[in-house]
Write a protein that holds these residues in place. Structure first.
Motif, PDB file in Angstrom:
ATOM      1  N   LEU A   1       0.833  -1.203   0.000  1.00  0.00           N
ATOM      2  CA  LEU A   1       0.000   0.000   0.000  1.00  0.00           C
ATOM      3  C   LEU A   1       0.873   1.261   0.000  1.00  0.00           C
ATOM      4  O   LEU A   1       0.615   2.222  -0.751  1.00  0.00           O
ATOM      5  N   ALA A   2       1.910   1.225   0.812  1.00  0.00           N
ATOM      6  CA  ALA A   2       2.822   2.387   0.875  1.00  0.00           C
ATOM      7  C   ALA A   2       3.446   2.643  -0.497  1.00  0.00           C
ATOM      8  O   ALA A   2       3.528   3.795  -0.940  1.00  0.00           O
ATOM      9  N   LEU A   3       3.807   1.577  -1.171  1.00  0.00           N
ATOM     10  CA  LEU A   3       4.409   1.721  -2.505  1.00  0.00           C
ATOM     11  C   LEU A   3       3.420   2.357  -3.497  1.00  0.00           C
ATOM     12  O   LEU A   3       3.795   3.222  -4.298  1.00  0.00           O
ATOM     13  N   ILE A   4       2.150   1.947  -3.405  1.00  0.00           N
ATOM     14  CA  ILE A   4       1.126   2.517  -4.301  1.00  0.00           C
ATOM     15  C   ILE A   4       1.020   4.026  -4.068  1.00  0.00           C
ATOM     16  O   ILE A   4       0.970   4.821  -5.009  1.00  0.00           O
ATOM     17  N   VAL A   5       1.015   4.425  -2.797  1.00  0.00           N
ATOM     18  CA  VAL A   5       0.866   5.846  -2.468  1.00  0.00           C
ATOM     19  C   VAL A   5       2.118   6.624  -2.899  1.00  0.00           C
ATOM     20  O   VAL A   5       2.019   7.706  -3.502  1.00  0.00           O
ATOM     21  N   ILE A   6       3.284   6.060  -2.640  1.00  0.00           N
ATOM     22  CA  ILE A   6       4.535   6.740  -3.027  1.00  0.00           C
ATOM     23  C   ILE A   6       4.589   6.910  -4.553  1.00  0.00           C
ATOM     24  O   ILE A   6       4.918   7.973  -5.073  1.00  0.00           O
ATOM     25  N   LYS A   7       4.188   5.867  -5.274  1.00  0.00           N
ATOM     26  CA  LYS A   7       4.192   5.949  -6.748  1.00  0.00           C
ATOM     27  C   LYS A   7       3.209   7.018  -7.235  1.00  0.00           C
ATOM     28  O   LYS A   7       3.480   7.759  -8.183  1.00  0.00           O
ATOM     29  N   ALA A   8       2.050   7.106  -6.555  1.00  0.00           N
ATOM     30  CA  ALA A   8       1.055   8.116  -6.936  1.00  0.00           C
ATOM     31  C   ALA A   8       1.628   9.513  -6.742  1.00  0.00           C
ATOM     32  O   ALA A   8       1.447  10.413  -7.571  1.00  0.00           O
ATOM     33  N   ARG A   9       2.345   9.701  -5.646  1.00  0.00           N
ATOM     34  CA  ARG A   9       2.992  10.990  -5.377  1.00  0.00           C
ATOM     35  C   ARG A   9       4.055  11.296  -6.440  1.00  0.00           C
ATOM     36  O   ARG A   9       4.161  12.421  -6.921  1.00  0.00           O
ATOM     37  N   GLU A  10       4.818  10.260  -6.805  1.00  0.00           N
ATOM     38  CA  GLU A  10       5.858  10.457  -7.827  1.00  0.00           C
ATOM     39  C   GLU A  10       5.254  10.874  -9.165  1.00  0.00           C
ATOM     40  O   GLU A  10       5.870  11.581  -9.953  1.00  0.00           O
ATOM     41  N   LYS A  11       4.031  10.385  -9.399  1.00  0.00           N
ATOM     42  CA  LYS A  11       3.359  10.728 -10.666  1.00  0.00           C
ATOM     43  C   LYS A  11       2.629  12.065 -10.541  1.00  0.00           C
ATOM     44  O   LYS A  11       1.789  12.402 -11.356  1.00  0.00           O
TER      45      LYS A  11
END
Ligand code: F6P
Length: 336
Positions: A216-226
């Motif tokens: 879940l943390a990875l999904i959120v971090i990736k969303a922020r990166e995008k």
């Protein structure tokens, strides 16, 4: 009257005396189903009685005759005019025998109960002690019954949650925040699934799928990166990671950013039913009466692919209605 599962055969020629009740968690458009059962039943020569207070209402003999006017102006109302409950006494064999005796002594031929899987279990148990005929209607916002594409009230609950999530999205976007929104669904993720896709959530946590806090943390971090300005995570209350509060705290620690949490709660279960739920409830209520008058009983009525049908009680809980795996596979791409 002969009894057997899904028995089609001799049918009582004159009137049938039918009891109707609602049991377990209420769901929007239960009233529409009560109205259809009452009016179609009376029109087709049945006597229709309402049981007040769910299954406990049989044991307490809270049983009163309904007429066409008893169900006026309820088509558009949430909740249930018959009131509902969860009866501990009915869970016992003594309770079931007592209910069977009351129904027999009062001359009932049939019982129609609107509720979730607990209600289907109860009808199956009752049929071991009572020779009358039983039919269930799927009434739960959770949509977790096999034997129907949708349960009565699910569509309204999803739309209630959708409205709330759209509002949360506004504030999330303005503050560029991460939000976890908890929706109902103790054992099933159908509400979360539909609401998540309909609001463009980045992740949907449900009892049917396993997502770790790291994932879940990875999904959120990736969303922020995008450069996504707001991130919505929809959580079904029955998710294996815990409730939205617990998950929100763990996620905040992992990503080093305070996540906001909103629990929608009972607001999802109330309010005026959508047109979809009113029509579904009306069709299933009318179909249940037609089934009885054709001598068909021993199961839950439902609608699959536009076809009305009856599923034996046991199959409604022994089989699991699957989530749409194809759509699940699209979530990552859709959330951009
Ligand atoms: O009606 C089903 C449901 O909404 C579940 O999703 C939820 O966990 C449960 O009811 C809670 O209801 P109650 O608090 O009335 O037991």
């Amino acid at each position: 009257m002969r009894k057997s599962n899904l028995f089609v055969g001799w049918l009582p020629s004159l009137t049938m005396k039918v009891a109707v009740l609602t049991s377990g968690g209420d769901s929007p458009a239960m009233n529409a189903a009560i109205r259809a059962i009452t009016r179609i039943g009376i029109h087709r020569n049945c006597e229709v009685f309402g049981v007040f207070g769910g299954l406990q209402g049989i044991l307490d003999e809270q049983i009163h005759e309904l007429n066409s006017r008893s169900v006026s102006r309820i088509l558009h109302r949430g909740g249930t005019i018959l009131t509902t409950g969860r009866s501990e006494e009915f869970r016992t064999e003594e309770g079931q025998k007592k209910a069977a005796k009351i129904l027999s002594d009062r001359g009932f031929d049939a019982l129609i109960a609107i509720g979730g899987d607990g209600t289907m279990h109860a009808l199956a148990a009752l049929s071991r002690h009572w020779k009358g005929w039983s039919i269930g209607l799927p009434g739960t916002i959770d949509n977790d019954l096999y034997g129907t594409d949708y349960t009565i009230g699910f569509d309204t609950a999803v739309n209630n949650a959708l409205e709330a999530l759209d509002k949360i999205r506004d504030t999330a976007q303005s503050f560029q925040r991460v939000f976890l929104v908890e929706v109902m669904g103790r054992h099933a993720g159908f509400i979360a699934f539909h609401v998540g896709f309909a609001t463009g959530a980045s992740a949907i946590l449900m009892p049917e799928t396993k997502t770790t806090i790291e994932e879940l943390a990875l999904i959120v971090i990736k969303a922020r990166e995008k450069a996504k300005s707001s991130v919505l995570v929809v959580v079904a209350e029955g998710d294996e990671l815990g409730n939205a509060d617990v998950i929100g705290k763990a996620l905040s620690e992992r990503i080093g950013e305070k996540c906001r949490v909103s629990v929608l709660g009972y607001i999802q279960r109330g309010g005026n039913p959508t047109h979809f739920d009113r029509i579904l409830a009306t069709r299933l209520g009318a179909f249940a009466v037609e089934c009885l008058l054709n001598g068909k009983h021993g199961g839950m009525v439902g609608e699959i692919g536009g076809t009305l049908l009856m599923t034996p009680f046991e199959d409604t809980w022994k089989n699991k209605k699957p989530l749409d795996q194809w759509m699940l596979g699209l979530l990552d791409e859709l959330s951009g």
